[in-house]
Design a protein around this motif. Structure first.
Motif, PDB file in Angstrom:
ATOM      1  N   LYS A 171      -7.077  -1.395   6.381  1.00 32.00           N
ATOM      2  CA  LYS A 171      -6.145  -0.364   6.854  1.00 32.00           C
ATOM      3  C   LYS A 171      -6.702   0.466   8.011  1.00 32.00           C
ATOM      4  O   LYS A 171      -6.020   0.619   9.033  1.00 32.00           O
ATOM      5  CB  LYS A 171      -5.724   0.535   5.699  1.00 32.00           C
ATOM      6  CG  LYS A 171      -4.715   1.571   6.126  1.00 32.00           C
ATOM      7  CD  LYS A 171      -4.408   2.535   5.023  1.00 32.00           C
ATOM      8  CE  LYS A 171      -3.473   3.595   5.556  1.00 32.00           C
ATOM      9  NZ  LYS A 171      -3.720   4.889   5.010  1.00 32.00           N
ATOM     10  N   PRO A 172      -7.930   1.003   7.920  1.00 33.89           N
ATOM     11  CA  PRO A 172      -8.424   1.797   9.060  1.00 33.89           C
ATOM     12  C   PRO A 172      -8.549   0.990  10.343  1.00 33.89           C
ATOM     13  O   PRO A 172      -8.328   1.519  11.433  1.00 33.89           O
ATOM     14  CB  PRO A 172      -9.798   2.284   8.597  1.00 33.89           C
ATOM     15  CG  PRO A 172      -9.786   2.157   7.121  1.00 33.89           C
ATOM     16  CD  PRO A 172      -8.840   1.049   6.791  1.00 33.89           C
ATOM     17  N   MET A 173      -8.893  -0.290  10.207  1.00 32.82           N
ATOM     18  CA  MET A 173      -9.000  -1.129  11.406  1.00 32.82           C
ATOM     19  C   MET A 173      -7.640  -1.287  12.071  1.00 32.82           C
ATOM     20  O   MET A 173      -7.529  -1.248  13.290  1.00 32.82           O
ATOM     21  CB  MET A 173      -9.570  -2.501  11.051  1.00 32.82           C
ATOM     22  CG  MET A 173     -11.045  -2.476  10.757  1.00 32.82           C
ATOM     23  SD  MET A 173     -11.739  -4.127  10.583  1.00 32.82           S
ATOM     24  CE  MET A 173     -11.216  -4.538   8.920  1.00 32.82           C
ATOM     25  N   VAL A 174      -6.595  -1.467  11.249  1.00 33.05           N
ATOM     26  CA  VAL A 174      -5.253  -1.614  11.809  1.00 33.05           C
ATOM     27  C   VAL A 174      -4.809  -0.302  12.438  1.00 33.05           C
ATOM     28  O   VAL A 174      -4.241  -0.289  13.532  1.00 33.05           O
ATOM     29  CB  VAL A 174      -4.252  -2.072  10.724  1.00 33.05           C
ATOM     30  CG1 VAL A 174      -2.834  -2.065  11.257  1.00 33.05           C
ATOM     31  CG2 VAL A 174      -4.623  -3.457  10.209  1.00 33.05           C
TER      32      VAL A 174
ATOM     33  N   ALA B 207       2.995  -7.070  -3.099  1.00 29.76           N
ATOM     34  CA  ALA B 207       2.772  -7.843  -4.328  1.00 29.76           C
ATOM     35  C   ALA B 207       1.752  -7.147  -5.223  1.00 29.76           C
ATOM     36  O   ALA B 207       1.929  -7.075  -6.446  1.00 29.76           O
ATOM     37  CB  ALA B 207       2.313  -9.257  -3.994  1.00 29.76           C
ATOM     38  N   LEU B 208       0.693  -6.617  -4.633  1.00 28.75           N
ATOM     39  CA  LEU B 208      -0.317  -5.904  -5.404  1.00 28.75           C
ATOM     40  C   LEU B 208       0.269  -4.656  -6.056  1.00 28.75           C
ATOM     41  O   LEU B 208       0.043  -4.406  -7.240  1.00 28.75           O
ATOM     42  CB  LEU B 208      -1.491  -5.532  -4.502  1.00 28.75           C
ATOM     43  CG  LEU B 208      -2.693  -4.933  -5.206  1.00 28.75           C
ATOM     44  CD1 LEU B 208      -3.968  -5.428  -4.555  1.00 28.75           C
ATOM     45  CD2 LEU B 208      -2.654  -3.427  -5.181  1.00 28.75           C
ATOM     46  N   THR B 209       1.045  -3.912  -5.309  1.00 25.61           N
ATOM     47  CA  THR B 209       1.667  -2.696  -5.844  1.00 25.61           C
ATOM     48  C   THR B 209       2.627  -3.038  -6.976  1.00 25.61           C
ATOM     49  O   THR B 209       2.644  -2.372  -8.017  1.00 25.61           O
ATOM     50  CB  THR B 209       2.405  -1.931  -4.726  1.00 25.61           C
ATOM     51  OG1 THR B 209       1.482  -1.669  -3.663  1.00 25.61           O
ATOM     52  CG2 THR B 209       2.982  -0.626  -5.230  1.00 25.61           C
TER      53      THR B 209
ATOM     54  N   GLN C  76       6.480  -1.415   8.582  1.00 27.06           N
ATOM     55  CA  GLN C  76       6.585  -1.936   7.217  1.00 27.06           C
ATOM     56  C   GLN C  76       5.209  -2.024   6.577  1.00 27.06           C
ATOM     57  O   GLN C  76       5.041  -1.713   5.395  1.00 27.06           O
ATOM     58  CB  GLN C  76       7.256  -3.309   7.208  1.00 27.06           C
ATOM     59  CG  GLN C  76       8.721  -3.271   7.555  1.00 27.06           C
ATOM     60  CD  GLN C  76       9.327  -4.660   7.580  1.00 27.06           C
ATOM     61  OE1 GLN C  76       8.645  -5.659   7.456  1.00 27.06           O
ATOM     62  NE2 GLN C  76      10.641  -4.708   7.757  1.00 27.06           N
ATOM     63  N   TYR C  77       4.227  -2.445   7.348  1.00 30.43           N
ATOM     64  CA  TYR C  77       2.850  -2.520   6.837  1.00 30.43           C
ATOM     65  C   TYR C  77       2.351  -1.136   6.443  1.00 30.43           C
ATOM     66  O   TYR C  77       1.815  -0.947   5.356  1.00 30.43           O
ATOM     67  CB  TYR C  77       1.917  -3.154   7.873  1.00 30.43           C
ATOM     68  CG  TYR C  77       0.461  -2.969   7.522  1.00 30.43           C
ATOM     69  CD1 TYR C  77      -0.103  -3.695   6.477  1.00 30.43           C
ATOM     70  CD2 TYR C  77      -0.327  -2.057   8.205  1.00 30.43           C
ATOM     71  CE1 TYR C  77      -1.433  -3.512   6.129  1.00 30.43           C
ATOM     72  CE2 TYR C  77      -1.653  -1.878   7.867  1.00 30.43           C
ATOM     73  CZ  TYR C  77      -2.196  -2.603   6.827  1.00 30.43           C
ATOM     74  OH  TYR C  77      -3.510  -2.413   6.480  1.00 30.43           O
ATOM     75  N   PHE C  78       2.525  -0.154   7.334  1.00 34.77           N
ATOM     76  CA  PHE C  78       2.059   1.199   7.031  1.00 34.77           C
ATOM     77  C   PHE C  78       2.784   1.781   5.825  1.00 34.77           C
ATOM     78  O   PHE C  78       2.185   2.455   4.983  1.00 34.77           O
ATOM     79  CB  PHE C  78       2.206   2.114   8.248  1.00 34.77           C
ATOM     80  CG  PHE C  78       1.224   1.800   9.343  1.00 34.77           C
ATOM     81  CD1 PHE C  78      -0.135   1.700   9.088  1.00 34.77           C
ATOM     82  CD2 PHE C  78       1.661   1.605  10.633  1.00 34.77           C
ATOM     83  CE1 PHE C  78      -1.034   1.407  10.089  1.00 34.77           C
ATOM     84  CE2 PHE C  78       0.771   1.311  11.646  1.00 34.77           C
ATOM     85  CZ  PHE C  78      -0.577   1.210  11.387  1.00 34.77           C
ATOM     86  N   SER C  79       4.075   1.518   5.716  1.00 33.76           N
ATOM     87  CA  SER C  79       4.853   1.996   4.574  1.00 33.76           C
ATOM     88  C   SER C  79       4.360   1.362   3.273  1.00 33.76           C
ATOM     89  O   SER C  79       4.177   2.053   2.263  1.00 33.76           O
ATOM     90  CB  SER C  79       6.334   1.686   4.798  1.00 33.76           C
ATOM     91  OG  SER C  79       7.089   2.022   3.677  1.00 33.76           O
TER      92      SER C  79
ATOM     93  N   THR D 185       1.404  -7.109   4.668  1.00 38.83           N
ATOM     94  CA  THR D 185       2.496  -6.376   4.025  1.00 38.83           C
ATOM     95  C   THR D 185       2.905  -7.055   2.731  1.00 38.83           C
ATOM     96  O   THR D 185       3.085  -6.391   1.703  1.00 38.83           O
ATOM     97  CB  THR D 185       3.697  -6.256   4.983  1.00 38.83           C
ATOM     98  OG1 THR D 185       3.267  -5.589   6.182  1.00 38.83           O
ATOM     99  CG2 THR D 185       4.840  -5.475   4.358  1.00 38.83           C
ATOM    100  N   LYS D 186       3.047  -8.388   2.744  1.00 35.54           N
ATOM    101  CA  LYS D 186       3.404  -9.127   1.524  1.00 35.54           C
ATOM    102  C   LYS D 186       2.350  -8.932   0.446  1.00 35.54           C
ATOM    103  O   LYS D 186       2.678  -8.705  -0.722  1.00 35.54           O
ATOM    104  CB  LYS D 186       3.559 -10.619   1.827  1.00 35.54           C
ATOM    105  CG  LYS D 186       4.818 -10.973   2.568  1.00 35.54           C
ATOM    106  CD  LYS D 186       4.872 -12.473   2.832  1.00 35.54           C
ATOM    107  CE  LYS D 186       6.084 -12.852   3.643  1.00 35.54           C
ATOM    108  NZ  LYS D 186       6.112 -14.297   3.937  1.00 35.54           N
TER     109      LYS D 186
END
Length: 129
Positions: free
Chosen positions: A52-55, A108-110, A3-6, A103-104
């Motif tokens: 993101k790259p760290m994850v 929310a930003l998007t 979900q995070y990556f999506s 993810t939240k």
């Protein structure tokens, strides 16, 4: 994690002009409060992009750095063995909570970015009429 990556991929695809997020502060719904409490969405976008790259890379680099110290201490203490499962569970739960919060924030930003674009389009339509 998926979900995070999506959510991150969707944010990267939709947010074409991050500068539109300058001076816009997060709405309460769905967004976790920023650590400083005063970060605008542009700063939050930059933070989410930096995380993101760290994850994605995970702890590979940390594991590589710790490998030399682990190799020198191959014998494990029996005291640490007994609580490995508990420690792992604690860290997995923490990671899951962080990924949920990321993810939240990303969603929310998007969503807010899409609202900004809609407002711009509406004002352009009204001014051209």
């Amino acid at each position: 994690m998926e979900q995070y990556f999506s959510a991150t991929q969707k944010m990267e695809q939709e947010v074409m002009f991050p500068s539109l997020l300058r001076g816009v502060f997060p709405q309460q719904e769905g967004a976790a409060p920023a650590a400083g409490g005063h970060a605008d969405l542009y700063e939050r976008y930059q933070l989410l992009k930096a995380i993101k790259p760290m994850v994605e890379k995970g702890l590979a680099s940390v594991n590589d750095q710790n490998q030399t110290s682990t190799d020198s201490n191959t014998a494990l203490d029996e005291g640490t063995d007994s609580n490995l499962e508990e420690r792992l569970s604690h860290h997995v739960n923490g990671l899951q909570q962080v990924l949920t919060d990321l993810t939240k924030n990303t969603k929310a930003l998007t969503r807010r970015y899409s609202q900004i674009l809609e407002q711009i389009n509406l004002s352009e339509e009204q001014s051209s009429s």
